[in-house]
Design an enzyme around this catalytic site. Structure first.
Site, mmCIF file in Angstrom:
data_model
loop_
_atom_site.group_PDB
_atom_site.id
_atom_site.type_symbol
_atom_site.label_atom_id
_atom_site.label_comp_id
_atom_site.label_asym_id
_atom_site.label_seq_id
_atom_site.Cartn_x
_atom_site.Cartn_y
_atom_site.Cartn_z
ATOM 1 N N HIS A 87 0.809 -1.229 0.000
ATOM 2 C CA HIS A 87 0.000 0.000 0.000
ATOM 3 C C HIS A 87 0.836 1.270 0.000
ATOM 4 O O HIS A 87 0.296 2.340 0.268
ATOM 5 C CB HIS A 87 -0.930 0.045 1.216
ATOM 6 C CG HIS A 87 -1.946 -1.052 1.252
ATOM 7 N ND1 HIS A 87 -3.237 -0.901 0.783
ATOM 8 C CD2 HIS A 87 -1.859 -2.322 1.697
ATOM 9 C CE1 HIS A 87 -3.903 -2.028 0.948
ATOM 10 N NE2 HIS A 87 -3.087 -2.919 1.509
ATOM 11 N N LYS A 123 -8.640 13.593 4.796
ATOM 12 C CA LYS A 123 -7.740 12.437 4.733
ATOM 13 C C LYS A 123 -6.702 12.650 5.821
ATOM 14 O O LYS A 123 -6.651 13.718 6.421
ATOM 15 C CB LYS A 123 -7.071 12.341 3.363
ATOM 16 C CG LYS A 123 -6.410 13.671 2.917
ATOM 17 C CD LYS A 123 -5.814 13.598 1.521
ATOM 18 C CE LYS A 123 -6.824 13.685 0.415
ATOM 19 N NZ LYS A 123 -6.844 12.542 -0.479
ATOM 20 N N ARG A 124 -5.883 11.621 6.086
ATOM 21 C CA ARG A 124 -4.817 11.824 7.056
ATOM 22 C C ARG A 124 -3.939 13.008 6.638
ATOM 23 O O ARG A 124 -3.774 13.268 5.443
ATOM 24 C CB ARG A 124 -3.962 10.552 7.177
ATOM 25 C CG ARG A 124 -4.675 9.416 7.875
ATOM 26 C CD ARG A 124 -5.086 9.798 9.295
ATOM 27 N NE ARG A 124 -3.926 9.908 10.135
ATOM 28 C CZ ARG A 124 -3.497 8.956 10.964
ATOM 29 N NH1 ARG A 124 -4.161 7.835 11.076
ATOM 30 N NH2 ARG A 124 -2.414 9.147 11.692
ATOM 31 N N LYS A 176 -15.124 7.712 -3.170
ATOM 32 C CA LYS A 176 -16.369 8.018 -2.440
ATOM 33 C C LYS A 176 -16.947 9.337 -2.922
ATOM 34 O O LYS A 176 -18.165 9.460 -3.133
ATOM 35 C CB LYS A 176 -16.092 8.083 -0.926
ATOM 36 C CG LYS A 176 -15.623 6.760 -0.337
ATOM 37 C CD LYS A 176 -15.011 6.919 1.055
ATOM 38 C CE LYS A 176 -14.179 5.684 1.402
ATOM 39 N NZ LYS A 176 -13.301 5.882 2.584
ATOM 40 N N LYS A 196 0.511 14.360 0.894
ATOM 41 C CA LYS A 196 -0.874 14.631 0.465
ATOM 42 C C LYS A 196 -1.103 16.126 0.216
ATOM 43 O O LYS A 196 -2.108 16.531 -0.348
ATOM 44 C CB LYS A 196 -1.866 14.105 1.508
ATOM 45 C CG LYS A 196 -1.853 12.578 1.637
ATOM 46 C CD LYS A 196 -2.804 12.106 2.732
ATOM 47 C CE LYS A 196 -2.682 10.633 3.067
ATOM 48 N NZ LYS A 196 -3.357 9.755 2.077
ATOM 49 N N THR A 207 -8.779 6.278 -1.754
ATOM 50 C CA THR A 207 -10.113 5.688 -1.848
ATOM 51 C C THR A 207 -11.180 6.745 -1.543
ATOM 52 O O THR A 207 -12.316 6.623 -2.002
ATOM 53 C CB THR A 207 -10.266 4.505 -0.874
ATOM 54 O OG1 THR A 207 -9.715 4.875 0.394
ATOM 55 C CG2 THR A 207 -9.559 3.273 -1.380
#
Ligand code: 26Q
Length: 824
Positions: free
Chosen positions: A372, A565-566, A677, A571, A673
């Site tokens: 991952h 998100k984290r 959504k 990111k 992911t």
């Protein structure tokens, strides 16, 4: 465990399934509330939830029992999803949907004047995961049950899940999440299937009666693993699969010797030590290396689960281990449970007395590994010294695996010493370490990434040597999400509209969602109006949540621009903030012709020890304070940081989002992911050419996606000679943003607190190239804003996003795992 107190109940006749009409639900509910929970006159709402959960659970049990019966038939090949994390969220609403008894439940509650929605809110989230990887495991379980695949999930029953996040003076504060405090109505404990797990001690090598070399692992400290089962219901079918979570307990409540010797507190301490293993989830979504307790957790899960599968194997198929690999397959969710490779070898060698070669055949035909991450620094390594102390027998086995493996490498590439050193499972430094990813690859017959780009990059980069050796092992399985939770349950209004137009099949076969494309035609004015109205209603619901949690007022008419998100540097939440500051400057300069009002929402948890991530949260909150208070800004721009982002929050957030922020540095986000959504709920994506964004773009078409930034190849290239100053010198907007940030405008009475953030994005060594993508990000944002002003085209693109999301169902993902890897 011995079965000395075993009572055989298998000969009892099957229980009649309970009726599922509203009357019967109402009676069950009332009986639980009064007779079981003992509430006669009134109670806090939690017990209303609990009574209803128990009532629904009653309706699950008969199906659960028959699913087990089916799976226990000899010859049923089963898969075991081994994961340190299952981020399940709430269960009641999910079971109501799957059993199709929501309406009946609503009616049953009418008598008590209770709203179903309020009752659902009483259930604490099962937050047994950090983020993407843990939630993926939960979506996989949902899809396996819906597809009726015989898959058992194995995990840890953490007493404390993911910490609760509070914001104090703009900073993250972590609080323990004691989600089991009031009990868990969904779990069934099965002490009779407890397993003994060994730690420490030493090994003894000896010859048995037949002169065969054997090994004993002796003088161990043992812990008992007790399984707690959670039902996983399939949608609209009779299948209830099992998620089996292990709790650690002491071997005896009190160590009798110590107790009798008067060492009462020592005895209690030993009990505590054992129970620490399943006490708390590690809240780190990149590796937290070297922590002994984490390694204990990993081995605890691996050993307990393997032994449980052995028990099942012996009970149902008679225990002929030469045929074990024909009927059993383990999927390892990242390297976290990878010690299972060595543990399976140990069990086959030391307990089933197999020869090495045969045991290795079985192991490498039974294990499969999913990776991952592409960040090399996130690959797990364990110090050999720690392994030798905690798991001496396993360390011996790993050495032997490595020896035979390096022998094969040497045969394939004669004389290539560099390659042998590179590929060795043991990193030979002054502090030797076990490379868990290499152990996983060597011990598995399948290695997969979680999006096409990610899988390609694994083969060409991180695992290139291994791909050269075994190209046939490597494959891609693009992630997905379950449409039951992420559309049907989270977005009931949209669900109704879709179903009115294309029927209900999409819920269990999301490929049907493409029939919506017709509705996206501009001639379908009525449908467009309904679609828009539903989005508005979902935005109003989200605005209420934001107001309640942050005090910030979002105007539902404005564009909802969301990044949840984290918090991680790769990111690039920072890029988002830089854009917000840019918009703020434009407003202050009166540069607001054709303005699109915007509500920017950011949410996510930072690992407690991750300084930069925590500082990013502080920056969001400080920028928000300045912007939201400024009368010049008014409704043109709002910024809020939503505290404690979790599964339940996402169920409100994704239906209310217009623009989904997926802005990682290309080549760093394995898949993502959340992006799926949002897409399913009709958001448009602004994103980089990274992870599953690429596949989303391919499915929806580039005209319906705001793509920006360097691609993975360009990132790798630019990292060689990155010069952030160049981008600053050539961009007056960027200059203005940096200069305002550096002026201390957002930290007027907190001198210098953002120094580290400023230094990181200005550094030529910034691995995330934040400033390199600033211009194209701002331009893409401007396109998105312009597009949003044209309601007709935006609604059309929104519908097309939902209509193109069929591929991103975990039903599709699980079918691919089954066809290519599990073959159930
Ligand atoms: C490791 C060692 C010690 C302590 C903690 C950990 C640890 C825990 C969790 C390491 C990593 C994680 C989680 C990783 C994760 O969530 N990865 C995400 O997985 C998603 C599902 O495949 C992808 O969509 C995301 O791209 C990826 O970041």
């Amino acid at each position: 465990m011995t079965k000395k107190n075993w009572v055989d109940t298998s000969k009892l006749p099957d229980i009649e399934p309970l009726p599922e009409d509203s009357r019967s639900l109402s009676e069950g509910f009332h009986r639980y509330l009064r007779n079981h929970l003992g509430h006669f006159f009134g109670c806090v709402p939690f017990y209303i939830y609990e009574a209803m959960a128990l009532t629904v659970r009653d309706r699950i049990m008969a199906r659960w029992s028959s699913t087990w019966q089916r799976h226990k038939q000899p010859g049923v090949r089963k898969a075991y999803y081994m994961s340190l994390e299952f981020l399940i969220g709430r269960a009641l609403g999910n079971h109501l949907l799957n059993l199709d008894i929501e309406q009946e439940t609503r009616e049953a509650l009418e008598v008590f004047a209770v709203e179903l929605e309020d009752l659902l809110e009483e259930e604490p989230d099962a937050g047994l995961g950090n983020g993407g990887l843990g939630r993926l495991a939960a979506c996989f379980m949902d899809s396996c049950a819906t597809l009726e695949l015989p898959v058992i999930g194995y995990g840890i029953r953490y007493e404390y899940g993911m910490f609760r996040q509070r914001i104090q003076d703009g900073y993250q504060v972590e609080e323990p999440d004691h989600w089991l405090r009031d009990g868990n109505p969904w779990e069934v404990s099965r002490s009779e299937y407890g397993q003994l797990i060994h730690f420490g001690g030493r090994t003894e090598h000896f010859k048995d009666q037949d002169g065969i070399h054997r090994v004993r692992w002796v003088e161990t400290n043992d812990v008992v693993a007790i399984p707690y089962d959670m039902p996983v219901s399939g949608y609209g079918n009779e299948t209830i699969n099992t998620l089996r979570l292990w709790k650690a307990t002491a071997t005896e409540v009190f160590n009798l010797d110590e107790f009798n010797a008067g060492d009462y507190s020592d005895a209690v301490e030993a009990k505590n030590d054992a129970e620490h293993i399943s006490m708390v989830l590690y809240p780190n979504d990149a590796s937290e290396n070297g922590k002994e307790l984490r390694l204990r957790q990993q081995y605890f899960l691996a050993s307990a689960s393997l032994k449980d599968v052995f028990r099942l194997w012996e009970e149902t198929d008679g225990g002929d281990y030469t045929r074990f690999a024909e009927f059993n397959v383990f999927q390892m969710n990242d390297t976290h449970p990878t010690i299972a490779v060595a543990e399976l070898m140990r069990l086959l060698l030391d307990e089933k007395h197999m020869q090495w070669h045969e045991a290795w055949q079985i192991t490498t035909q039974t294990m499969a590994y999913t990776n991952h991450t592409l960040l090399p620094e996130a690959l797990e390594r364990w110090p050999v010294s720690l392994m030798e102390r905690l798991l001496p027998r396993l360390m011996e086995i790993i050495y032997q695996i490595n020896k035979l493996f390096l022998h094969d490498v040497a045969l394939k590439w004669p004389g290539d010493k560099d390659r042998q050193a590179r590929m060795s499972i043991i990193e030979e430094n002054e502090h030797k370490q076990v490379r868990m990813a290499y152990l996983a690859i060597v011990g598995s017959f399948s290695v997969n990434g979680v999006a096409q780009l990610h899988s390609d990059l694994l083969c060409d980069g991180l695992f290139k040597d291994f791909h050269d050796m075994w190209p046939e092992k490597f494959n891609n399985k693009t992630n997905g999400v379950t449409p039951r939770r992420w559309i049907a349950s989270a977005n009931p209004k949209m669900t109704r509209l879709i179903t009115e137009h294309i029927g209900y099949e999409w819920i269990s076969d999301l490929s049907h969602i493409h029939y919506l494309k017709e509705c996206a035609e501009p001639t379908n004015q009525e449908f467009h109006a309904q679609w828009f109205a539903i989005k508005q209603a979902n935005k109003a619901r989200l605005a209420t949540l934001v107001l309640e949690k942050t005090g910030v007022e979002f105007n539902p008419e404005a564009m909802f621009d969301v990044q949840v998100k984290r918090i991680h540097e790769y990111k690039r939440q920072l890029l988002n903030i830089l854009h917000v500051i840019h918009l703020y400057i434009r407003i202050k300069n009166g540069d607001t012709e054709n303005w699109t009002p915007r509500n920017v929402l950011i949410g996510g948890k930072a690992a407690p020890g991750y300084h930069m991530a925590k500082l990013t949260i502080k920056l969001v909150n400080n920028v928000a304070d300045i912007i939201n208070d400024d009368p010049d800004v008014n409704d043109k721009l709002k910024l809020a940081f939503i505290p404690n982002y979790n599964v339940s929050a996402m169920e409100v957030i994704c239906p209310g989002t217009d623009l989904s922020e997926q802005i990682s540095t290309a080549g760093k986000e394995a898949s993502g992911t959340g992006n799926m959504k949002f897409m399913m709920n009709g958001a448009l994506t602004i994103g980089t050419y990274d992870g599953a964004n690429i596949e989303i773009l391919e499915h929806v078409g580039e005209e319906n996606f705001f793509l920006f930034g360097l691609d993975a190849r360009e990132v790798a290239e630019m990292q060689q000679h990155y010069n952030p100053q160049y981008f600053i010198d050539n961009d007056t907007d960027l200059q203005a943003v940096l200069s305002l940030l550096e002026s201390g405008h957002f930290n007027l009475f907190e001198a210098d607190i953002f120094h580290d953030i400023i230094a990181s994005i200005r550094s030529p060594h910034d691995p995330w190239l934040t400033l390199a993508d600033f211009r194209s990000y701002v331009d893409a944002q401007e396109q998105a804003a312009a597009c949003y002003r044209n309601r007709e085209t935006w609604v059309q693109k929104s519908i097309l996003n939902t209509a193109s999301s069929g591929y991103f169902s975990t039903d599709r993902t699980m079918q691919e795992y089954d066809q290519d890897i599990w073959k159930l």
